[in-house]
Scaffold this motif. Structure first.
Motif, PDB file in Angstrom:
ATOM      1  N   ILE A 143      -0.636  -4.150 -10.374  1.00 55.88           N
ATOM      2  CA  ILE A 143       0.444  -3.434  -9.945  1.00 55.88           C
ATOM      3  C   ILE A 143       0.349  -3.137  -8.804  1.00 55.88           C
ATOM      4  O   ILE A 143       1.324  -3.126  -7.947  1.00 55.88           O
ATOM      5  N   GLY A 144      -0.550  -2.398  -8.281  1.00 57.88           N
ATOM      6  CA  GLY A 144      -0.917  -1.829  -7.072  1.00 57.88           C
ATOM      7  C   GLY A 144      -0.955  -2.781  -5.764  1.00 57.88           C
ATOM      8  O   GLY A 144      -0.083  -2.666  -4.784  1.00 57.88           O
ATOM      9  N   ILE A 145      -1.686  -3.947  -6.079  1.00 59.25           N
ATOM     10  CA  ILE A 145      -1.773  -4.755  -5.107  1.00 59.25           C
ATOM     11  C   ILE A 145      -0.389  -5.588  -4.818  1.00 59.25           C
ATOM     12  O   ILE A 145      -0.035  -6.117  -3.805  1.00 59.25           O
ATOM     13  N   GLY A 146       0.230  -6.007  -6.195  1.00 59.82           N
ATOM     14  CA  GLY A 146       1.537  -6.415  -5.842  1.00 59.82           C
ATOM     15  C   GLY A 146       2.607  -5.799  -5.304  1.00 59.82           C
ATOM     16  O   GLY A 146       3.259  -6.404  -4.533  1.00 59.82           O
ATOM     17  N   LEU A 147       2.705  -4.477  -5.547  1.00 66.36           N
ATOM     18  CA  LEU A 147       3.457  -3.562  -4.783  1.00 66.36           C
ATOM     19  C   LEU A 147       3.434  -3.673  -3.067  1.00 66.36           C
ATOM     20  O   LEU A 147       4.377  -3.665  -2.472  1.00 66.36           O
ATOM     21  N   LEU A 148       2.209  -3.438  -3.049  1.00 63.97           N
ATOM     22  CA  LEU A 148       1.528  -3.612  -1.530  1.00 63.97           C
ATOM     23  C   LEU A 148       2.031  -4.674  -0.792  1.00 63.97           C
ATOM     24  O   LEU A 148       2.439  -4.520   0.292  1.00 63.97           O
ATOM     25  N   ALA A 149       2.036  -5.623  -1.504  1.00 61.67           N
ATOM     26  CA  ALA A 149       2.307  -7.022  -0.994  1.00 61.67           C
ATOM     27  C   ALA A 149       3.809  -7.102  -0.848  1.00 61.67           C
ATOM     28  O   ALA A 149       4.449  -7.607   0.236  1.00 61.67           O
ATOM     29  N   VAL A 150       4.623  -6.728  -1.711  1.00 60.40           N
ATOM     30  CA  VAL A 150       5.934  -6.858  -1.786  1.00 60.40           C
ATOM     31  C   VAL A 150       6.597  -5.791  -0.694  1.00 60.40           C
ATOM     32  O   VAL A 150       7.464  -6.363   0.146  1.00 60.40           O
ATOM     33  N   PHE A 151       6.037  -4.750  -0.553  1.00 66.10           N
ATOM     34  CA  PHE A 151       6.777  -3.791   0.480  1.00 66.10           C
ATOM     35  C   PHE A 151       5.981  -4.052   1.919  1.00 66.10           C
ATOM     36  O   PHE A 151       6.961  -3.804   2.895  1.00 66.10           O
ATOM     37  N   THR A 152       4.853  -4.860   2.128  1.00 72.19           N
ATOM     38  CA  THR A 152       4.729  -5.355   3.483  1.00 72.19           C
ATOM     39  C   THR A 152       5.742  -6.317   3.602  1.00 72.19           C
ATOM     40  O   THR A 152       6.054  -6.447   5.113  1.00 72.19           O
ATOM     41  N   VAL A 153       5.777  -7.269   2.907  1.00 75.56           N
ATOM     42  CA  VAL A 153       6.859  -8.189   3.331  1.00 75.56           C
ATOM     43  C   VAL A 153       8.165  -7.849   3.561  1.00 75.56           C
ATOM     44  O   VAL A 153       9.014  -7.876   4.812  1.00 75.56           O
ATOM     45  N   LEU A 154       8.596  -6.838   2.744  1.00 71.50           N
ATOM     46  CA  LEU A 154      10.172  -6.181   3.119  1.00 71.50           C
ATOM     47  C   LEU A 154      10.268  -5.653   4.342  1.00 71.50           C
ATOM     48  O   LEU A 154      11.227  -5.251   5.117  1.00 71.50           O
ATOM     49  N   ASN A 155       9.092  -4.312   4.699  1.00 71.13           N
ATOM     50  CA  ASN A 155       9.260  -4.041   6.092  1.00 71.13           C
ATOM     51  C   ASN A 155       8.776  -5.003   7.254  1.00 71.13           C
ATOM     52  O   ASN A 155       9.366  -4.677   8.212  1.00 71.13           O
ATOM     53  N   LEU A 156       8.323  -6.146   7.152  1.00 69.71           N
ATOM     54  CA  LEU A 156       8.469  -6.917   8.071  1.00 69.71           C
ATOM     55  C   LEU A 156       9.767  -7.412   8.292  1.00 69.71           C
ATOM     56  O   LEU A 156       9.928  -8.069   9.336  1.00 69.71           O
ATOM     57  N   MET A 157      10.600  -7.520   7.362  1.00 66.95           N
ATOM     58  CA  MET A 157      11.836  -8.056   7.364  1.00 66.95           C
ATOM     59  C   MET A 157      12.780  -7.088   8.052  1.00 66.95           C
ATOM     60  O   MET A 157      14.166  -7.523   8.453  1.00 66.95           O
ATOM     61  N   GLY A 158      12.484  -5.867   8.572  1.00 62.70           N
ATOM     62  CA  GLY A 158      13.309  -5.024   9.403  1.00 62.70           C
ATOM     63  C   GLY A 158      13.513  -3.954   8.630  1.00 62.70           C
ATOM     64  O   GLY A 158      13.772  -3.391   7.703  1.00 62.70           O
ATOM     65  N   ILE A 159      14.091  -2.740   9.790  1.00 62.90           N
ATOM     66  CA  ILE A 159      14.266  -1.296   9.439  1.00 62.90           C
ATOM     67  C   ILE A 159      15.455  -1.385   8.685  1.00 62.90           C
ATOM     68  O   ILE A 159      15.864  -0.156   7.908  1.00 62.90           O
ATOM     69  N   ASP A 160      16.580  -2.070   8.694  1.00 63.83           N
ATOM     70  CA  ASP A 160      17.568  -2.125   7.826  1.00 63.83           C
ATOM     71  C   ASP A 160      17.479  -2.250   6.458  1.00 63.83           C
ATOM     72  O   ASP A 160      18.171  -1.128   5.617  1.00 63.83           O
ATOM     73  N   LEU A 161      16.675  -3.093   6.211  1.00 67.04           N
ATOM     74  CA  LEU A 161      16.289  -3.347   4.734  1.00 67.04           C
ATOM     75  C   LEU A 161      15.569  -2.072   4.193  1.00 67.04           C
ATOM     76  O   LEU A 161      15.670  -1.851   3.200  1.00 67.04           O
ATOM     77  N   PHE A 162      14.534  -1.649   5.070  1.00 65.47           N
ATOM     78  CA  PHE A 162      14.032  -0.636   4.644  1.00 65.47           C
ATOM     79  C   PHE A 162      14.692   0.663   4.458  1.00 65.47           C
ATOM     80  O   PHE A 162      14.422   1.381   3.482  1.00 65.47           O
ATOM     81  N   ALA A 298       7.227   7.343 -11.805  1.00 68.24           N
ATOM     82  CA  ALA A 298       5.756   6.941 -11.132  1.00 68.24           C
ATOM     83  C   ALA A 298       6.218   5.814 -10.193  1.00 68.24           C
ATOM     84  O   ALA A 298       5.707   5.690  -9.001  1.00 68.24           O
ATOM     85  N   ILE A 299       6.866   4.729 -10.777  1.00 68.48           N
ATOM     86  CA  ILE A 299       7.073   3.606  -9.884  1.00 68.48           C
ATOM     87  C   ILE A 299       8.002   3.708  -8.509  1.00 68.48           C
ATOM     88  O   ILE A 299       7.479   3.677  -7.698  1.00 68.48           O
ATOM     89  N   THR A 300       9.133   4.738  -8.780  1.00 68.43           N
ATOM     90  CA  THR A 300       9.984   5.055  -7.541  1.00 68.43           C
ATOM     91  C   THR A 300       9.072   5.959  -6.470  1.00 68.43           C
ATOM     92  O   THR A 300       9.087   5.725  -5.538  1.00 68.43           O
ATOM     93  N   ALA A 301       8.160   6.885  -7.204  1.00 68.84           N
ATOM     94  CA  ALA A 301       7.465   7.687  -6.102  1.00 68.84           C
ATOM     95  C   ALA A 301       6.492   6.870  -5.347  1.00 68.84           C
ATOM     96  O   ALA A 301       6.450   7.283  -4.226  1.00 68.84           O
ATOM     97  N   THR A 302       5.650   6.080  -5.998  1.00 77.92           N
ATOM     98  CA  THR A 302       4.783   5.260  -5.369  1.00 77.92           C
ATOM     99  C   THR A 302       5.420   4.134  -4.513  1.00 77.92           C
ATOM    100  O   THR A 302       5.001   4.173  -3.195  1.00 77.92           O
ATOM    101  N   CYS A 303       6.237   3.577  -4.837  1.00 76.57           N
ATOM    102  CA  CYS A 303       7.150   2.706  -4.037  1.00 76.57           C
ATOM    103  C   CYS A 303       7.761   3.323  -2.751  1.00 76.57           C
ATOM    104  O   CYS A 303       7.794   2.909  -1.736  1.00 76.57           O
ATOM    105  N   SER A 304       8.077   4.534  -2.875  1.00 74.18           N
ATOM    106  CA  SER A 304       8.760   5.350  -1.899  1.00 74.18           C
ATOM    107  C   SER A 304       7.797   5.870  -0.833  1.00 74.18           C
ATOM    108  O   SER A 304       7.995   5.611   0.438  1.00 74.18           O
ATOM    109  N   THR A 305       6.675   6.225  -1.299  1.00 74.81           N
ATOM    110  CA  THR A 305       5.401   6.512  -0.596  1.00 74.81           C
ATOM    111  C   THR A 305       4.892   5.444   0.182  1.00 74.81           C
ATOM    112  O   THR A 305       4.747   5.258   1.544  1.00 74.81           O
ATOM    113  N   VAL A 306       4.724   4.270  -0.485  1.00 72.65           N
ATOM    114  CA  VAL A 306       4.314   2.995   0.269  1.00 72.65           C
ATOM    115  C   VAL A 306       5.440   2.514   1.250  1.00 72.65           C
ATOM    116  O   VAL A 306       4.965   2.140   2.567  1.00 72.65           O
ATOM    117  N   ASN A 307       6.368   2.606   0.883  1.00 70.59           N
ATOM    118  CA  ASN A 307       7.657   2.070   1.899  1.00 70.59           C
ATOM    119  C   ASN A 307       7.476   2.834   2.973  1.00 70.59           C
ATOM    120  O   ASN A 307       7.841   2.505   4.358  1.00 70.59           O
TER     121      ASN A 307
END
Length: 474
Positions: A143-162, A298-307
């Motif tokens: 879960i942790g590694i997967g979310l890190l990978a997903v949000f890395t890609v999403l942040n590479l796609m630009g600030i609007d999506l972020f 838990a998922i939204t808190a962690t995703c929000s922090t990583v994002n």
């Protein structure tokens, strides 16, 4: 789209027009989501409930003190970020105040190193809580590694999506925590636990409750992550201060309701001693249904922090690279999305590394997190010093935001942060390990900083740069 900003400087400093490298896309709502989204993490959810378990209703005292100290750093960061509106944030402020070496020390020790362990611990904690709720369903660390990978890609796609993601994540997270706390206060799902009387001994620690300020303040650190996004912000003079002030206020109210609700259901000693008190809380309020509720929180808190971290910290590195304080590769931006892609990948890599090394030893990561968090408070102290130094050096420089009641917030903030560092250890027997690890982190960063400033930049360690140099930077 670029934006022109006029700066009125002190005598001898001419007016300049500076063009930022990013587009103005983040409004007040998006910036507020950043201020709230990084702070309210799973780690904070755990620590705040443990503090409530130690002090009972008396925890509101250190929580209120932590809120006041948070407002002091909000004031200092607001003044600095609008006076020097650069993506480098603290590094840009510090280099014109007390020099390049403290600038590098503040950002790397207070943000890069802390984020390295904070994000790793947060992602591992998510793995642990999901495995406890749904045992054996997901492979370890997937879960942790997967979310890190997903949000890395999403942040590479630009600030609007972020921005769109962050606003949704922060809203859901705060809504879930408030729903949990308010449901607990009203006893809406299950009746309050029998035998718990909050008013019989509301402050069991007496004056010793002030020692919990060190723990409470962790519930408010990180709202300043909106500052590296100043070049992406709409109407920054208005929205940067408001987003941080509103952010820490929302956090204070949410945490207070959340902790008070828990005290109606969980005995104080159980809250204080549980490694996953938010699990116990959700289960006590809603039964087995509460575990799904907790999984969402838990998922939204962690995703929000990583994002948030993957958006803000790379921009700190971008700004440092533009100032010559870090590898020039960090200043590279993608042509399509205008994103500092090298810096994003670097932050993702240093986040994943501790997970791979210490995945089976979460206690070690927790210890390193507390140790590195001492350096975060050091960064706040440097921020307050920057405001005081620049007020003396450039008294006539235009400041779109000026700290109310200056210099009282800065003096109070410095004293409070020193106090919090002194009481950073959750247990006296851990003092040696915690301060030893913190000393190693600060020592390593200091050695690297001295080498970089003296050998690479060929500058004096504590010689400030002229402020017009930073304001004119392209």
């Amino acid at each position: 789209m670029s934006e022109n900003v006029t700066m009125t400087a002190a005598p001898g400093v001419v007016k300049t027009h500076q063009k930022t490298g990013f587009g103005r896309t983040l409004g007040l709502g998006s910036l507020l989501a950043v201020a709230v989204g990084l702070v309210v993490s799973q780690g904070v959810m755990v620590l705040m409930l443990q503090g409530a378990g130690i002090a009972g209703l008396g925890f509101i005292i250190p929580l209120a003190i932590g809120y006041i100290l948070a407002l002091t750093y909000v004031a200092s960061f607001s003044e600095l970020s609008l006076m020097i509106p650069r993506a480098g944030s603290l590094s840009s402020y510090t280099e014109v105040s007390i020099g390049h070496f403290p600038a590098i020390l503040a950002v790397f020790s207070g943000y890069i190193v802390v984020a390295m362990f904070a994000l790793s611990a947060e992602l591992l904690l998510l793995d642990f809580i999901i495995d406890k709720i749904y045992p054996g369903v997901f492979p370890p660390m997937s879960i942790g590694i997967g979310l890190l990978a997903v949000f890395t890609v999403l942040n590479l796609m630009g600030i609007d999506l972020f921005a769109k993601l962050q606003s949704a994540l922060a809203f859901i997270m705060v809504l879930v925590l408030l729903a949990l706390g308010l449901s607990a206060l009203g006893g809406m799902a299950n009746p309050h636990t029998a035998g718990i009387d909050l008013t019989s001994d509301w402050n069991p620690l007496g004056t010793g409750v002030f020692a919990l300020v060190a723990l409470a303040i962790w519930g408010f650190v990180g709202a300043e992550f909106v500052c590296p996004l100043v070049e992406d912000a709409k109407q920054p003079e208005r929205n940067i201060p408001r987003s941080m002030s509103l952010g820490v206020t929302v956090i204070f109210v949410t945490i207070a309701i959340y902790c008070l609700g828990a005290l109606f259901y969980i005995p104080a000693d159980q809250l204080a001693g549980s490694p996953l008190p938010h699990y116990d809380f959700a289960q006590a309020v809603f039964g087995e249904t509460g575990l799904t509720f907790l999984a969402i929180a838990a998922i939204t808190a962690t995703c929000s922090t990583v994002n948030t971290s993957l958006a803000a910290i790379p921009r700190m590195l971008y700004g440092m690279a533009k100032n010559g304080q870090a590898f020039p590769q960090f200043s590279k931006r993608s042509r399509t999305n205008n994103t500092p892609w090298v810096a994003v990948l670097f932050v993702a890599a240093i986040t994943g590394l501790p997970m791979l090394i210490m995945g089976d030893d979460p206690d070690a990561i927790g210890l390193l997190l507390i140790s590195a968090a001492i350096a975060w408070l050091l960064a706040y102290i440097i921020t307050h010093v920057n405001v005081m130094v620049l007020r003396r050096r450039y008294p006539k420089l235009k400041r779109p935001y000026k700290t109310p009641f200056y210099p009282l917030p800065q003096i109070l903030g410095i004293a409070g942060m020193i106090y919090a560092v002194y009481y950073a250890s959750p247990a006296p027997e851990l003092n040696g390990q915690i301060f030893g690890a913190a000393g190693m982190v600060l020592g390593l960063v200091s050695v690297i900083g001295v080498f970089w400033v003296k050998v690479v930049m060929k500058k004096k360690l504590f010689e400030p740069e002229p402020i017009e140099k930073v304001l004119n930077a392209k």
